[in-house]
Write a protein that holds these residues in place. Structure first.
Motif: not given
Length: 202
Positions: A21, A79, A68-69, A83, A73
Motif C-alpha cells: 500500500k 473510497k 487496498y480500497y 484514496l 473506487v
C-alpha cells in the motif's frame, strides 16, 4: 535453453509482484505531483486538478487500488476520498508545488476568519438605563425607537466608560457586540444575550 526459460519466468514473476500500500501511494503521489507541476494551479481549480491528475495513473495501478480500497473506487465517493486523502498526505510532504497551494489556501482561510472576527455587528443610539447588579447592563435606544439591551462581561479599552459611569442619559454611542447563549436560572432556559465588546461615545 532451460536456464533462459527459468530466467524469463523469474523476471515475469517479479514484474507481476503486487505493490504494498505504501509503494502504491508513493507511485500515485509521484505521478500526481508531476502532473500538477505541469499545470496552472489555483485555489479554485486545485481540487479538480488534483482529482484528474490522480486518475491519470488509475489504470496503471487499478488492481493494486482495488486490493487496498475495494472495487469501483471511481464511482464510490467514500473510497475515492480515502484514496485522495492518502495520496494528498503523501504529496504534502514530497510535492513542493502542491504544498505551496495548500499553504496559500490555509492563509486565505485565516484571513477570512480574521475578517469575520473584525466585522462584529454594532448599534448606534441614545444611551440610557444602566444597571449595576451582578453584571452591568445598559440599554440603547435607536432612532427608530427600538430599545436594545446589552451586558458587560469582558474588559476592553473603553469599558471604563461603563464601569466608572462616565456616560449620561441621551449620550449618543455606538456599541459593538457579539451574541452569547447563556442559561437563565430564573426562567430555566437558555437565552441569547448581546455582550458588549466595545463602546464609543459620539
Amino acid at each position: 535453453m532451460k536456464k533462459i526459460i527459468l530466467l524469463l519466468f523469474i523476471t515475469q514473476s517479479l514484474f507481476a509482484q503486487k505493490l504494498t500500500k505504501e509503494q502504491l501511494i508513493s507511485k500515485i503521489s509521484e505521478g500526481t505531483c508531476d502532473c500538477i507541476t505541469k499545470k496552472e494551479i489555483t485555489k479554485e481549480n486545485l481540487e479538480m486538478t488534483f482529482g484528474l491528475c490522480m486518475l491519470e495513473d488509475f489504470n496503471k495501478y487499478e488492481k493494486d487500488i482495488e486490493k487496498y480500497y475495494g472495487k469501483n473506487v471511481i464511482s464510490n465517493e467514500s473510497k475515492m476520498e480515502a484514496l485522495g486523502r492518502d495520496v494528498g498526505m503523501q504529496m504534502a510532504t514530497k510535492c513542493p508545488s502542491f504544498l505551496k497551494i495548500v499553504m496559500d489556501n490555509m492563509d486565505d482561510e485565516e484571513d477570512v476568519e480574521e475578517e469575520m472576527i473584525e466585522e462584529e455587528p454594532s448599534i448606534t443610539g441614545s444611551f440610557f438605563q444602566i444597571k449595576s447588579e451582578q453584571f452591568i447592563t445598559f440599554s440603547i435606544k435607536e432612532s427608530s425607537g427600538r430599545t436594545v439591551e446589552f451586558i458587560l462581561l469582558n474588559n476592553f479599552d473603553n469599558s471604563f466608560l461603563l464601569t466608572e459611569n462616565l456616560l449620561k442619559s441621551n449620550d449618543t454611542v455606538e456599541v459593538v457586540y457579539y451574541e452569547l447563549e447563556m442559561f437563565d436560572a430564573k426562567i430555566k432556559k437558555f437565552v441569547t444575550y448581546k455582550i458588549v465588546s466595545d463602546i464609543l461615545k459620539k
